[in-house]
Every structure is written in structure tokens, then in C-alpha cells.
Design an enzyme around this catalytic site. Sequence first.
Site, short mmCIF file in Angstrom:
data_model
loop_
_atom_site.label_atom_id
_atom_site.label_comp_id
_atom_site.label_asym_id
_atom_site.label_seq_id
_atom_site.Cartn_x
_atom_site.Cartn_y
_atom_site.Cartn_z
N ALA A 190 0.86 -1.21 -0.17
CA ALA A 190 -0.39 -0.09 -0.05
C ALA A 190 1.13 1.13 0.01
CB ALA A 190 -0.52 -0.12 0.84
N GLY B 246 0.27 -5.25 0.77
CA GLY B 246 -0.41 -5.54 -0.17
C GLY B 246 -0.78 -5.81 -0.70
N GLU C 155 -0.32 -9.28 -0.46
CA GLU C 155 -2.06 -9.05 -1.05
C GLU C 155 -2.92 -9.48 -2.57
OE1 GLU C 155 -2.34 -6.46 2.51
OE2 GLU C 155 -2.88 -7.89 3.53
N GLU D 65 4.40 -5.36 7.66
CA GLU D 65 3.49 -4.53 7.73
C GLU D 65 3.85 -3.75 9.53
OE1 GLU D 65 2.64 -6.43 5.95
OE2 GLU D 65 0.73 -5.44 4.44
N1 CO8 Z 1 4.58 2.92 -0.18
C1 CO8 Z 1 5.64 4.97 -0.64
N2 CO8 Z 1 6.35 4.65 -1.08
C2 CO8 Z 1 7.10 3.78 -1.27
C3 CO8 Z 1 6.75 2.04 -1.20
C4 CO8 Z 1 5.48 1.72 -0.73
N3 CO8 Z 1 5.07 1.34 -0.21
N4 CO8 Z 1 7.50 1.34 -1.58
C5 CO8 Z 1 8.47 1.95 -2.44
N5 CO8 Z 1 8.33 3.66 -2.28
C6 CO8 Z 1 9.15 4.49 -2.79
C7 CO8 Z 1 9.82 4.99 -2.17
O1 CO8 Z 1 9.85 6.10 -1.05
C8 CO8 Z 1 10.64 5.75 -2.56
O2 CO8 Z 1 10.53 6.87 -3.40
P1 CO8 Z 1 11.90 7.87 -3.22
O3 CO8 Z 1 12.25 7.59 -4.59
O4 CO8 Z 1 10.72 9.39 -3.77
O5 CO8 Z 1 12.57 7.86 -2.68
C9 CO8 Z 1 10.90 4.91 -4.43
O6 CO8 Z 1 9.48 3.96 -4.15
C10 CO8 Z 1 11.99 3.46 -4.50
O7 CO8 Z 1 12.09 2.96 -3.60
P2 CO8 Z 1 12.86 2.57 -2.69
O8 CO8 Z 1 15.00 3.04 -2.93
O9 CO8 Z 1 13.17 2.79 -1.30
O10 CO8 Z 1 14.02 1.17 -3.19
P3 CO8 Z 1 15.19 0.28 -2.59
O11 CO8 Z 1 15.52 -0.56 -3.84
O12 CO8 Z 1 15.66 1.11 -1.89
O13 CO8 Z 1 13.88 -0.59 -1.58
C11 CO8 Z 1 11.93 -1.59 -1.07
C12 CO8 Z 1 12.92 -1.61 -2.11
C13 CO8 Z 1 13.03 -2.81 0.13
C14 CO8 Z 1 10.79 -2.55 -1.71
C15 CO8 Z 1 11.34 -0.94 0.09
O14 CO8 Z 1 11.13 0.07 -1.05
C16 CO8 Z 1 10.79 -0.72 0.73
O15 CO8 Z 1 10.72 -1.36 1.89
N6 CO8 Z 1 9.01 -0.39 0.47
C17 CO8 Z 1 8.16 -1.06 1.56
C18 CO8 Z 1 8.18 -1.84 1.76
C19 CO8 Z 1 6.31 -1.68 3.01
O16 CO8 Z 1 6.61 -2.13 3.93
N7 CO8 Z 1 5.41 -2.70 1.98
C20 CO8 Z 1 4.48 -3.00 3.21
C21 CO8 Z 1 3.23 -1.24 3.03
S1 CO8 Z 1 1.86 -1.52 4.67
C22 CO8 Z 1 0.27 -2.71 3.43
O17 CO8 Z 1 0.69 -2.70 2.43
C23 CO8 Z 1 -0.72 -2.12 3.58
C24 CO8 Z 1 -1.25 -3.33 3.33
C25 CO8 Z 1 -2.70 -3.04 3.95
C26 CO8 Z 1 -3.76 -3.73 2.37
C27 CO8 Z 1 -3.30 -3.15 1.57
C28 CO8 Z 1 -4.44 -2.30 0.27
C29 CO8 Z 1 -3.64 -2.14 -0.61
#
Ligand code: CO8
Length: 255
Positions: A63, A106, A109, A129
Amino acid sequence: MKTLKTETRGRVALLTLNRPEALNALNSELMGELREAMATYGTDDRIGAIVLTGSEKAFAAGADIKEMQPRDYVGAYVEDLFEGWSAVASMRKPLIAAVSGYALGGGCELAMMCDFIIAADTAKFGQPEITLGIIPGMGGSQRLTRAVGKAKAMDMCLTGRMMDAAEAERSGLVSRVVPAADLIATAMAAAEKIAGFSMPATMMIKESVNLVDETGLAEGLRFERRLFHSLFATEDQKEGMAAFIEKRKASFKHR
Ligand code: CO8
């Protein structure tokens, strides 16, 4: 559409999540566009199966955390936040997730809402999460546990660790793992094959298999048998069996 690319190849629709700047993080705009695509292709007789994919680096990294961060409890509850994604789970036509790179939160999911997952050898699945102070909110605790069992689901949800493609296949989360370069072609070929069969039969298989998660064995067996009986009212059953006996390829009418 802005966040979703759509194209059709023969009887298959290919939907590509398209927010590369955010690793396909799932925001409300993307949810709206995916809902629209489900409604369009779900009712288009020319489409018999759908493939949902992302980019090479990410199917979807969850998400959109930036959109979600300021939300409060009352708003989330009253709006029933994320309920809109259930349009994917309730799609009646066969839906294959083709996953390359990250499928997190998400994203994992969303892949699990599809009928089966074909993974690239680069795929990584996770429910991180817990690291954000929340829990899965779109079926992760339920569908992941049904797919891989309690031990692995607890491990992944409680530690937030990722599973690679090999572990995901071993655990039953994905149906096949292929080299990343072959992912789309493999998923499209599977979808094309499915789309060539009798549509009522493919839809009934989906409905019947999905019932396993919702019911007991006796009720499920009876439901399957009733659907099975109903197919003897279709021309496709007559044609499919006649084609076998006559040693020729079946030409299904209801596709
Ligand atoms: N949300 C918003 N932006 C994101 C997300 C995200 N989930 N994931 C990555 N991005 C963005 C980063 O902020 C970054 O943006 P910017 O360049 O502006 O800083 C860009 O994407 C590239 O990401 P990274 O620089 O972090 O890339 P890396 O290669 O270093 O890392 C990862 C990749 C490991 C995937 C890392 O981006 C990460 O950990 N992302 C978050 C993963 C996460 O925690 N996901 C769970 C989110 S909570 C959730 O899904 C709850 C579910 C509930 C229901 C869902 C309904 C849809």
C-alpha cells in the site's frame, strides 16, 4: 489510464501496474483504475482470462505508505479503507498474477487475490506491515495462512522477512517459477490456454476451488457435484466430449 496499462492479446487482457516511481505502491488512484479494468474485462465476452503484472523490479511494494501515513481510525473505519480492492478477489474470470521482484504487504495480498501466481526467479514475497506498526489489511493473515500454513505465515507476518521465489514455490504460495525473461510469455500462454476453454466451465472451476476457503468438505463436494451436473446442459460439454471421441480439437461455443 494513468497508473495501469491495459492491453489485449487475443482473448487475454494484460494489466500492468504502472507507478514505477513508487515501485507500484498501491494508492487510491490505482485502486480505482484496477476496479474499472475488472468491471470492463469482467463483462467483455471477448476476454476469457486476465494476467496482472508489475515491473521487473516490483510487482507492488505494498500500500502507498505516503498516502496512508496521515489516516486516522475514524476515517479509515467509516470509509472501510481498502474494501475497494475486493473487486479483484470477486472477479469471476480466471486471473493470473505474474510476479517479478517485490510483492510486499498489499502487493503480496493483491497477488494472492488472483487465482494463481506465476513467479519470476527474482520474486520476493513478504508481509512487512509489522515493521510499520500495523498488520496486513487486505487478506494477508488469512490468504497467506491458507496458502503456506500457520508456521510460515506467522514467521513472515511477525518478523516481516521476505520469502524468495524458491521458498514460495516450496511452500505452495506460487504455482511455478520461471526465469524472469520468460515471465510474461509463460503467464500469457497459460491465460491463452485457459481462455480457449469453455467459459462456464472455467468460471465454475474458479468458484468451486475458491469455496474450499469458505466451507467444509461435505458442503464443498455437494456444490462441486451440482456445478458438474449443470455443465451437462451446455453445448460445450457435448462438443468437448464429441471432439475427444472423434479425435479432433474441440470448438467451444461459450468462450
Ligand atoms: N509506499 C510508498 N512509496 C513507496 C513504497 C510504498 N509502499 N515502497 C517504495 N516506495 C517508494 C520509495 O519511497 C521511493 O521513493 P523516493 O524515490 O521518492 O524516495 C521509491 O519508491 C523507491 O523505493 P526505495 O528507494 O525504497 O527502493 P529500494 O530498492 O531501496 O527498496 C523496498 C525497495 C525494499 C521494496 C523498499 O522500497 C520498501 O521497503 N518499501 C516498503 C515496503 C513495505 O513496507 N510495504 C508494506 C506497506 S504497508 C501495506 O501494504 C499494508 C497493506 C494493507 C492493505 C493494502 C491495500 C492496498
